[in-house]
Design an enzyme around this catalytic site. Structure first.
Site, mmCIF file in Angstrom:
data_model
loop_
_atom_site.group_PDB
_atom_site.id
_atom_site.type_symbol
_atom_site.label_atom_id
_atom_site.label_comp_id
_atom_site.label_asym_id
_atom_site.label_seq_id
_atom_site.Cartn_x
_atom_site.Cartn_y
_atom_site.Cartn_z
ATOM 1 N N ASP A 1 0.754 -1.307 -0.318
ATOM 2 C CA ASP A 1 0.210 0.531 0.260
ATOM 3 C C ASP A 1 0.917 1.382 0.011
ATOM 4 O O ASP A 1 0.718 1.911 -0.716
ATOM 5 C CB ASP A 1 -0.399 0.156 1.476
ATOM 6 C CG ASP A 1 -1.754 -1.367 1.435
ATOM 7 O OD1 ASP A 1 -1.495 -1.943 1.537
ATOM 8 O OD2 ASP A 1 -3.134 -1.293 1.632
ATOM 9 N N GLU B 1 -7.137 -11.182 -3.995
ATOM 10 C CA GLU B 1 -6.630 -11.960 -2.850
ATOM 11 C C GLU B 1 -7.907 -12.924 -3.172
ATOM 12 O O GLU B 1 -7.812 -13.695 -2.314
ATOM 13 C CB GLU B 1 -6.064 -11.483 -1.687
ATOM 14 C CG GLU B 1 -5.654 -10.920 -2.076
ATOM 15 C CD GLU B 1 -5.469 -9.889 -0.493
ATOM 16 O OE1 GLU B 1 -4.300 -9.978 -0.122
ATOM 17 O OE2 GLU B 1 -6.421 -8.967 0.160
#
Length: 673
Positions: A297, A426
């Protein structure tokens, strides 16, 4: 909202969910307003997957209450221009204002001040109650009281459990102004201000130095002014303004406030920086906001904005990764590979601290994401010192070695494969040849080879060979990139994945393929997925000049922005991380890279502006490129560029603006083109 000012957020009531209260943060300290804990950068407690930001008890969580039976008018304001939160009680005869801020240049200092001002000619005392949940103890620190210092109470202690066995346990020293149960403005007084200081540092000496500096500024009546001055200088240097819908302008200023709060001040080169977690320093206690760990991130979603606006802070982020390189080497070694594998979740050491093993084992694209930040930094600054003297080259080389050892040769396809990974999406794990992972590995190896040449070092043959021969899945028939080997069109996807090949990876492809990737994945991406996803679809549509489609994607971000303080939530149902800087980073990239068309390449900063119809003007006051500061103003009719500062002395050859037609315009300092 204050007169439509896009940087001032005012409300008469607080949100019901305390997670959505605004944060006040510096590079070293952070808290949420009215909360009884704060966090200090790099101070984690707990071993491995239990590592979390250590809760430091906070004297700053106090709240004013009027003692009278009738409830007076109250307002709460976050002013992003001054970096200050305030709570005001308005009674017929007086106002009481509580201000809270994390001092931007004295990063070890946080301040609460309360001012009571009489509005009428009366002479009776005015009393305000102070409600505080503060107790000088913590579940994460072994705290001991020390002697009072210059009117402050003092505690200090270490975290309870080190991140790795036998590793260091950070120490915290805290000084604070004792908090009385109430404050009274005397009958003869018209106005009075009380200051409550909290200093937190890793050593008693640093805490006392910050305390004394704060005290002398307070005595001179200039403590808040000195903070506002430092903060306003940062905001000016990173100014981004646009003419468009108020909600968009507010979102922009809110994102800049929260993201810029997280970076180190310009004049603190010696102080180590500890990275930026998805929810920032104010969040990350055990069980909250990913425990305050650092992910991709930081490097992929937040970093590019910080690089264009404040390259010194971008360098500090890279130095965090260099400091954790030894931990990354250990991660690679433990998994049977060479070089360095950056952890999916990182804290102080660079060892893997993800509580669930599958991500640390399989979501390996993070290593390439880290290196891409180094690449963007180098091409934007040409700072060779970072690589030659400050450890950057060792990191580049270790990533190159890791990717080579992580690939296997496929006799059948005559290409290199990377098997058994989890892509950014994911919802899928243990897949072979994730398009994103392999493309970022290829980019890592190409950059490592380029960097070696620039530093006049030998280039390992295998880097270039593997970059050429790594498989990036492509469907010749449908002309799109399958997410991994065996992906079937229509399979649901959690978040932006293949669309990242176009931006930020700039993987070579035609406009037709770029469009097909967007068309393929947009309808199957989970609408409840994380906030940064829609920004990347918006980037793609802006590239293709599909401006209304871009705007529709960008609008989806607004369901992740909460009122009244513009705090982002990771998922639109309110779950996940709060103060979600990752989503803000993606949103800012649409403005800084999407609307401008800026692309960082080895030899230039490309531009190709495109605005959705509701936006008429964008002004970036201080874009950094190769030691120059550029003021860029874009309207529907023209783009205007002026070099406002240059590091070249005497001025050498200027930057040039080059148009597609081949026309060249030299950019001399102070002359607009």
């Amino acid at each position: 909202m204050a007169d439509g000012d896009p940087g001032v957020f005012t409300a008469t009531a607080l949100p019901g969910d305390p997670r959505l209260l605004p944060t006040v943060t510096s590079a070293f300290l952070g808290t949420r307003v009215f909360r009884d804990i704060l966090h200090a950068a790099g101070v984690y407690s707990g071993a491995a997957g239990d590592t979390h930001r250590a809760d430091v008890p906070s004297p700053l969580g106090l709240r004013m209450a009027a003692p009278t039976a009738h409830s007076p008018a109250e307002s709460f304001t976050l002013n992003t221009w001054t970096g200050t939160f305030s709570h005001t009680i308005q009674s017929p005869g007086y106002t009481a204002t509580h201000q809270l801020y994390a001092h931007h240049s004295l990063v070890h200092l946080m301040v609460s001040s309360i001012t009571i001002r009489r509005l009428d000619g009366s002479t009776h005392p005015v009393t305000i109650q102070l409600q505080s949940l503060f107790t000088p103890q913590s579940q994460d620190l072994d705290l001991t009281p020390g002697p009072d210092f210059q009117g402050a109470h003092y505690i200090y202690g270490q975290t309870l459990v080190p991140e790795v066995e036998g590793g260091p346990r950070p120490t915290v020293h805290m000084l604070w102004t004792p908090i009385p149960p109430s404050l009274t403005l005397g009958g003869e007084e018209r106005e009075r201000c009380w200051q409550f200081l909290t200093a937190v540092a890793g050593s008693g000496e640093d805490a006392k130095r910050s305390w004394s500096s704060g005290l002398s500024l307070a005595a001179a009546g200039s403590l808040h002014r000195s903070h506002v001055h430092a903060w306003a200088a940062l905001r000016r240097g990173c100014s981004v303004e646009l003419d468009g819908p108020l909600a968009l302008r507010q979102a922009l200023q809110g994102c800049l406030y929260y993201l810029l709060s997280a970076i180190p001040p310009r004049d603190s080169p010696g102080v180590p920086f500890h990275g930026i977690s998805p929810g920032g320093l104010s969040n990350g206690t055990r069980g909250e906001d990913y425990w305050g760990h650092i992910f991709w991130d930081q490097d992929t979603w937040m970093f590019p904005n910080i690089l264009l606006l404040c390259p010194e802070a971008a360098r500090a982020i890279l130095q965090y990764r260099i400091r954790t390189l030894e931990g990354a080497r250990r991660n690679a070694q433990e998994q049977g590979y060479e070089g360095a594998k950056f952890p999916w979740e990182s804290a102080a050491t660079g060892r893997e601290v993800c509580p669930e093993e599958i991500y640390g084992a399989q979501e390996i694209h993070v290593t390439g994401d880290v290196l891409m930040a180094f690449e963007q930094y180098y091409y934007t600054t040409q700072d060779q010192k970072l690589f030659q003297e400050d450890g950057g080259w060792e990191l580049v080389e270790a990533v190159g070695q890791y990717w080579c050892s992580r690939m296997v040769w496929s006799e059948e396809e005559q290409l290199y494969h990377i098997r058994g990974v989890m892509p950014p999406d994911e919802y899928h794990s243990q897949v072979d040849n994730s398009a994103y992972t392999n493309a970022v590995a290829r980019r890592s190896l190409n950059f490592a080879a380029d960097m070696a040449r620039d530093l006049l070092l030998p280039v390992p043959e295998e880097w270039e060979d593997r970059a050429r021969k790594i498989k990036v899945p492509f469907d010749e028939e449908r002309k799109y990139h399958p997410e991994y080997d065996g992906y079937s069109p229509g399979e649901p996807v959690k978040q932006a994945d293949v669309v990242l090949l176009g931006f930020p990876l700039m993987h070579p492809m035609s406009a037709e393929v770029r469009r097909n990737d967007l068309e393929m994945y947009e309808p199957v991406t989970d609408p409840a997925g994380p906030a940064m996803t829609w920004s990347m679809f918006a980037m793609g549509w802006l590239e293709l000049k599909e401006l209304q489609r871009a705007w529709r994607q960008l609008e989806k971000c607004f369901s992740n922005i909460t009122e009244p303080f513009k705090v982002w939530v990771e998922n639109s149902d309110g779950s996940g991380a709060v103060n979600f800087l990752t989503g803000m980073g993606g949103f800012l990239q649409v403005i800084l890279f999407g609307f401008t068309g800026f692309r960082i390449t080895r030899s230039s900063l490309l531009f190709d502006p495109a605005f959705p119809k509701d936006i008429t003007k964008l002004k970036l006051s201080s874009i950094s490129y190769l030691g120059n500061k550029l003021e860029v103003t874009i309207t529907r009719e023209e783009m205007r560029v002026e070099v406002t500062e240059t590091s070249q002395d005497p001025p050498g050859s200027p930057l040039e603006a080059v148009l597609e037609s081949g026309q060249r315009f030299p950019l001399w300092k102070g002359m607009a083109v």
